[in-house]
Design a protein around this motif. Structure first.
Motif, short mmCIF file in Angstrom:
data_model
loop_
_atom_site.label_atom_id
_atom_site.label_comp_id
_atom_site.label_asym_id
_atom_site.label_seq_id
_atom_site.Cartn_x
_atom_site.Cartn_y
_atom_site.Cartn_z
N ASP A 190 141.83 38.74 37.06
CA ASP A 190 141.42 37.52 36.40
C ASP A 190 141.74 36.32 37.30
N ASP A 191 140.74 35.49 37.59
CA ASP A 191 140.94 34.31 38.44
C ASP A 191 141.49 33.15 37.63
N TRP A 192 142.38 32.37 38.28
CA TRP A 192 143.02 31.21 37.69
C TRP A 192 142.89 30.03 38.64
N ARG A 193 143.03 28.83 38.09
CA ARG A 193 143.12 27.62 38.91
C ARG A 193 144.34 26.83 38.46
N LEU A 194 144.98 26.23 39.44
CA LEU A 194 146.13 25.38 39.20
C LEU A 194 145.65 23.94 39.22
N HIS A 195 146.02 23.15 38.19
CA HIS A 195 145.64 21.74 38.11
C HIS A 195 146.90 20.90 38.12
N PHE A 225 152.06 20.98 36.62
CA PHE A 225 150.76 21.62 36.75
C PHE A 225 150.35 22.25 35.43
N THR A 226 149.06 22.54 35.31
CA THR A 226 148.58 23.44 34.26
C THR A 226 147.88 24.59 34.95
N LEU A 227 147.84 25.73 34.27
CA LEU A 227 147.19 26.93 34.79
C LEU A 227 146.01 27.28 33.91
#
Length: 148
Positions: free
Chosen positions: A74-79, A86-88
């Motif tokens: 499952d791909d995630w992005r860090l903001h 950060f949020t994930l």
């Protein structure tokens, strides 16, 4: 230098500054720089825990507990949402973030909370990067700002 100097870009660093030792960096500086780079580039990544398990939001709805199925990839992005915060976001569940649910009470009855999916603005979605809980220098941990 402080971690915020490195993270907010007010201090320009070159590769030679980092390699020749003129800028003393701590483990915290390096972890923050790595996370900021992922966030700034919007680079998708797959979680892999120190024990080989993963983190997946596939098939999980808002309020549901995440699972540790590594095979989902499952791909995630860090903001980045603030200095060192950060949020994930799972790409498989747009508009949702990793958040903090009720205490899990399984292996450590007095500590630890369920990792759940929450709406983007939920206060428990704000996470702080920390050195790995297991002490590994090859891994990092995220701690909830609202429920440390």
């Amino acid at each position: 230098l402080t971690e915020s100097d490195l993270l907010d870009g007010t201090v320009p660093l070159t590769e030679s500054d980092l390699l020749d030792g003129t800028v003393p960096l701590t483990e915290s500086d390096l972890l923050g720089s790595f996370a900021t780079g992922l966030a700034d580039k919007a680079q998708p990544f797959v979680f892999e825990a120190a024990n080989g398990y993963g983190l997946s939001a596939r098939g999980v709805r808002s309020g549901g507990q995440l699972n540790n199925t590594r095979s989902h990839n499952d791909d995630w992005r860090l903001h980045r949402v603030g200095p060192s915060e950060f949020t994930l976001a799972p790409l498989s569940a747009p508009g949702l973030r990793i958040g903090v649910g009720s205490p899990h009470g399984r292996w450590y009855p007095t500590e630890g909370f369920k990792a759940i999916l929450v709406p983007e603005g939920d206060e428990t979605a704000r996470l702080r990067l920390k050195p790995a809980r297991n002490g590994s220098q090859l891994h990092v941990s995220f701690e909830s700002v609202a429920k440390p």
